[in-house]
Design a protein around this motif. Structure first.
Motif, mmCIF file in Angstrom:
data_model
loop_
_atom_site.group_PDB
_atom_site.id
_atom_site.type_symbol
_atom_site.label_atom_id
_atom_site.label_comp_id
_atom_site.label_asym_id
_atom_site.label_seq_id
_atom_site.Cartn_x
_atom_site.Cartn_y
_atom_site.Cartn_z
ATOM 1 N N HIS A 1 0.851 -1.202 0.000
ATOM 2 C CA HIS A 1 0.000 0.000 0.000
ATOM 3 C C HIS A 1 0.887 1.254 0.000
ATOM 4 N N ILE A 2 1.897 1.263 0.852
ATOM 5 C CA ILE A 2 2.785 2.432 0.952
ATOM 6 C C ILE A 2 3.553 2.634 -0.367
ATOM 7 N N LEU A 3 4.005 1.527 -0.976
ATOM 8 C CA LEU A 3 4.735 1.640 -2.251
ATOM 9 C C LEU A 3 3.847 2.228 -3.355
ATOM 10 N N ALA B 1 4.267 5.898 -5.545
ATOM 11 C CA ALA B 1 4.199 6.095 -7.001
ATOM 12 C C ALA B 1 3.112 7.111 -7.363
ATOM 13 N N TRP B 2 1.963 7.025 -6.685
ATOM 14 C CA TRP B 2 0.858 7.965 -6.953
ATOM 15 C C TRP B 2 1.301 9.390 -6.613
ATOM 16 N N MET B 3 1.940 9.540 -5.428
ATOM 17 C CA MET B 3 2.398 10.864 -4.993
ATOM 18 C C MET B 3 3.424 11.445 -5.971
ATOM 19 N N THR C 1 -8.426 -3.120 1.367
ATOM 20 C CA THR C 1 -8.086 -4.437 1.935
ATOM 21 C C THR C 1 -7.649 -4.278 3.394
ATOM 22 N N LEU C 2 -6.836 -3.225 3.674
ATOM 23 C CA LEU C 2 -6.389 -2.981 5.054
ATOM 24 C C LEU C 2 -7.587 -2.681 5.959
ATOM 25 N N ILE C 3 -8.547 -1.912 5.424
ATOM 26 C CA ILE C 3 -9.754 -1.602 6.216
ATOM 27 C C ILE C 3 -10.475 -2.905 6.549
ATOM 28 N N ILE D 1 -9.236 -6.016 6.674
ATOM 29 C CA ILE D 1 -8.479 -6.835 7.643
ATOM 30 C C ILE D 1 -8.602 -6.236 9.047
ATOM 31 N N ASP D 2 -8.461 -4.888 9.139
ATOM 32 C CA ASP D 2 -8.598 -4.212 10.439
ATOM 33 C C ASP D 2 -9.955 -4.526 11.070
ATOM 34 N N SER D 3 -11.008 -4.535 10.224
ATOM 35 C CA SER D 3 -12.371 -4.749 10.753
ATOM 36 C C SER D 3 -12.520 -6.140 11.361
ATOM 37 N N TRP E 1 -8.409 10.195 13.875
ATOM 38 C CA TRP E 1 -7.257 10.040 12.964
ATOM 39 C C TRP E 1 -7.699 9.512 11.599
ATOM 40 N N MET E 2 -8.724 8.631 11.618
ATOM 41 C CA MET E 2 -9.195 8.075 10.342
ATOM 42 C C MET E 2 -9.969 9.146 9.566
ATOM 43 N N LEU E 3 -10.731 9.981 10.296
ATOM 44 C CA LEU E 3 -11.496 11.038 9.623
ATOM 45 C C LEU E 3 -10.541 12.059 8.978
ATOM 46 N N GLY F 1 -7.971 14.077 4.004
ATOM 47 C CA GLY F 1 -6.792 14.224 3.153
ATOM 48 C C GLY F 1 -6.964 13.458 1.849
ATOM 49 N N LEU F 2 -7.602 12.284 1.929
ATOM 50 C CA LEU F 2 -7.818 11.468 0.723
ATOM 51 C C LEU F 2 -8.754 12.169 -0.256
ATOM 52 N N ILE F 3 -9.817 12.794 0.289
ATOM 53 C CA ILE F 3 -10.745 13.524 -0.594
ATOM 54 C C ILE F 3 -9.966 14.611 -1.338
ATOM 55 N N ALA G 1 -1.461 17.585 1.948
ATOM 56 C CA ALA G 1 -2.445 16.517 2.221
ATOM 57 C C ALA G 1 -1.721 15.261 2.696
ATOM 58 N N ALA G 2 -0.563 14.943 2.083
ATOM 59 C CA ALA G 2 0.185 13.731 2.468
ATOM 60 C C ALA G 2 0.687 13.833 3.909
ATOM 61 N N ILE G 3 1.116 15.032 4.333
ATOM 62 C CA ILE G 3 1.588 15.201 5.713
ATOM 63 C C ILE G 3 0.450 14.843 6.676
ATOM 64 N N SER H 1 -1.547 11.225 10.528
ATOM 65 C CA SER H 1 -2.765 10.748 11.200
ATOM 66 C C SER H 1 -2.727 9.229 11.361
ATOM 67 N N VAL H 2 -2.234 8.498 10.339
ATOM 68 C CA VAL H 2 -2.188 7.025 10.490
ATOM 69 C C VAL H 2 -1.033 6.546 11.358
ATOM 70 N N THR H 3 0.099 7.267 11.333
ATOM 71 C CA THR H 3 1.224 6.769 12.147
ATOM 72 C C THR H 3 1.056 7.132 13.624
ATOM 73 N N THR H 4 0.425 8.274 13.933
ATOM 74 C CA THR H 4 0.260 8.641 15.360
ATOM 75 C C THR H 4 -1.042 8.085 15.931
ATOM 76 N N LYS H 5 -2.063 7.899 15.078
ATOM 77 C CA LYS H 5 -3.398 7.476 15.530
ATOM 78 C C LYS H 5 -3.813 8.279 16.772
ATOM 79 N N PHE H 6 -3.735 9.607 16.649
ATOM 80 C CA PHE H 6 -4.073 10.485 17.772
ATOM 81 C C PHE H 6 -5.537 10.291 18.184
HETATM 82 C C1 HEM Z 1 -6.625 5.444 -1.438
HETATM 83 C C2 HEM Z 1 -7.297 5.286 -0.318
HETATM 84 C C3 HEM Z 1 -6.640 4.807 0.969
HETATM 85 C C4 HEM Z 1 -7.227 3.983 1.884
HETATM 86 C C5 HEM Z 1 -8.620 3.361 1.786
HETATM 87 C C6 HEM Z 1 -6.259 3.767 2.945
HETATM 88 C C7 HEM Z 1 -6.449 2.985 4.086
HETATM 89 C C8 HEM Z 1 -5.459 2.623 4.973
HETATM 90 C C9 HEM Z 1 -5.625 1.760 6.125
HETATM 91 C C10 HEM Z 1 -6.946 1.134 6.566
HETATM 92 C C11 HEM Z 1 -4.440 1.638 6.734
HETATM 93 C C12 HEM Z 1 -4.133 0.836 8.003
HETATM 94 C C13 HEM Z 1 -4.329 1.767 9.183
HETATM 95 C C14 HEM Z 1 -3.961 1.082 10.467
HETATM 96 O O1 HEM Z 1 -2.770 1.129 10.850
HETATM 97 O O2 HEM Z 1 -4.861 0.547 11.083
HETATM 98 C C15 HEM Z 1 -3.473 2.412 5.970
HETATM 99 C C16 HEM Z 1 -2.142 2.518 6.279
HETATM 100 C C17 HEM Z 1 -1.320 3.482 5.773
HETATM 101 N N1 HEM Z 1 -1.655 4.414 4.800
HETATM 102 FE FE1 HEM Z 1 -3.355 4.395 3.690
HETATM 103 N N2 HEM Z 1 -5.123 4.486 2.654
HETATM 104 C C18 HEM Z 1 -5.310 5.154 1.466
HETATM 105 C C19 HEM Z 1 -4.410 6.029 0.865
HETATM 106 C C20 HEM Z 1 -3.244 6.475 1.463
HETATM 107 C C21 HEM Z 1 -2.452 7.609 1.035
HETATM 108 C C22 HEM Z 1 -2.797 8.510 -0.154
HETATM 109 C C23 HEM Z 1 -1.378 7.702 1.880
HETATM 110 C C24 HEM Z 1 -0.241 8.708 1.919
HETATM 111 C C25 HEM Z 1 -0.227 9.864 1.291
HETATM 112 C C26 HEM Z 1 -1.467 6.611 2.815
HETATM 113 C C27 HEM Z 1 -0.534 6.333 3.791
HETATM 114 C C28 HEM Z 1 -0.590 5.253 4.635
HETATM 115 C C29 HEM Z 1 0.490 4.844 5.543
HETATM 116 C C30 HEM Z 1 1.849 5.532 5.690
HETATM 117 C C31 HEM Z 1 0.032 3.727 6.239
HETATM 118 C C32 HEM Z 1 0.800 2.903 7.289
HETATM 119 C C33 HEM Z 1 0.526 3.467 8.658
HETATM 120 C C34 HEM Z 1 1.236 2.683 9.751
HETATM 121 O O3 HEM Z 1 1.541 1.524 9.562
HETATM 122 O O4 HEM Z 1 1.487 3.254 10.821
HETATM 123 N N3 HEM Z 1 -2.625 5.898 2.548
HETATM 124 N N4 HEM Z 1 -4.128 3.010 4.906
#
Ligand code: HEM
Length: 150
Positions: free
Chosen positions: A12-14, A18-20, A71-73, A75-77, A89-91, A96-98, A136-138, A143-148
């Motif tokens: 997902h990160i890779l 590429a998208w960024m 897929t991550l959503i 699995i998390d569920s 943090w998810m909101l 940011g995604l919008i 938006a990426a910041i 938000s996902v890494t800190t899960k504040f």
């Molecule tokens: C395209 C729609 C996207 C969806 C549906 C989505 C969803 C998710 C979900 C559910 C997770 C797991 C969260 C958790 O740790 O429980 C995740 C992880 C992550 N996402 Fe996304 N994401 C999307 C796009 C993006 C974008 C655009 C970025 C960055 C600009 C991004 C960066 C990350 C990073 C860095 C993680 C890993 C976080 C961690 O392990 O601490 N995601 N994403």
């Protein structure tokens, strides 16, 4: 699937990287495109580069990032229910995604306007829009890494 969570997260990160890259590079090409004479060599070259960047990198990378994110959503569920989708943090991530999806759509429409010789925006405008995806990426990454307020 749960055992593959970390692999899916890495992929997902890779895909996001590429998208960024495309979201940051396409406005850069537009900066040069504002200087091109319609129908000239530079115009034709940039049109081709913009089309390839969009079709070969940006659209596939965005699609893969989205599919793996969903897929991550899923699995998390399975491990913690669906409640995390409404956590602050998810909101913030969704907001940011919008912004990123909207920006992608805007760049796509702008690419078509350049191809039709109908760009009306200035070089300065395209230089400034470069900042939007990064801001938006910041918000998304922190938000996902800190899960504040989890
Ligand atoms: C395209 C729609 C996207 C969806 C549906 C989505 C969803 C998710 C979900 C559910 C997770 C797991 C969260 C958790 O740790 O429980 C995740 C992880 C992550 N996402 Fe996304 N994401 C999307 C796009 C993006 C974008 C655009 C970025 C960055 C600009 C991004 C960066 C990350 C990073 C860095 C993680 C890993 C976080 C961690 O392990 O601490 N995601 N994403």
């Amino acid at each position: 699937m749960t055992e593959h969570y970390n692999l899916v997260r890495g992929l997902h990160i890779l895909a996001v990287i590429a998208w960024m890259a495309g979201l940051l590079y396409l406005p850069r090409l537009f900066v040069y495109h504002t200087r091109a004479i319609s129908g000239g060599e530079l115009d034709t070259t940039l049109q081709e580069m913009e089309l390839k960047l969009s079709r070969i990198i940006m659209v596939p990378a965005m699609t893969v990032a989205l599919i793996l994110g969903l897929t991550l959503i899923w699995i998390d569920s399975q491990t913690r229910g669906w409640g995390f989708l409404l956590k602050p943090w998810m909101l913030v991530k969704f907001t940011g995604l919008i912004a990123l999806f909207g920006f992608h759509g805007f760049l796509s429409a702008s690419r078509k306007r350049f191809a039709a010789g109908q760009n009306t925006r200035s070089e300065r405008f395209w230089r400034m829009t470069n900042e939007i995806p990064f801001v938006a990426a910041i918000a998304i990454v922190l938000s996902v890494t800190t899960k504040f307020l989890d």
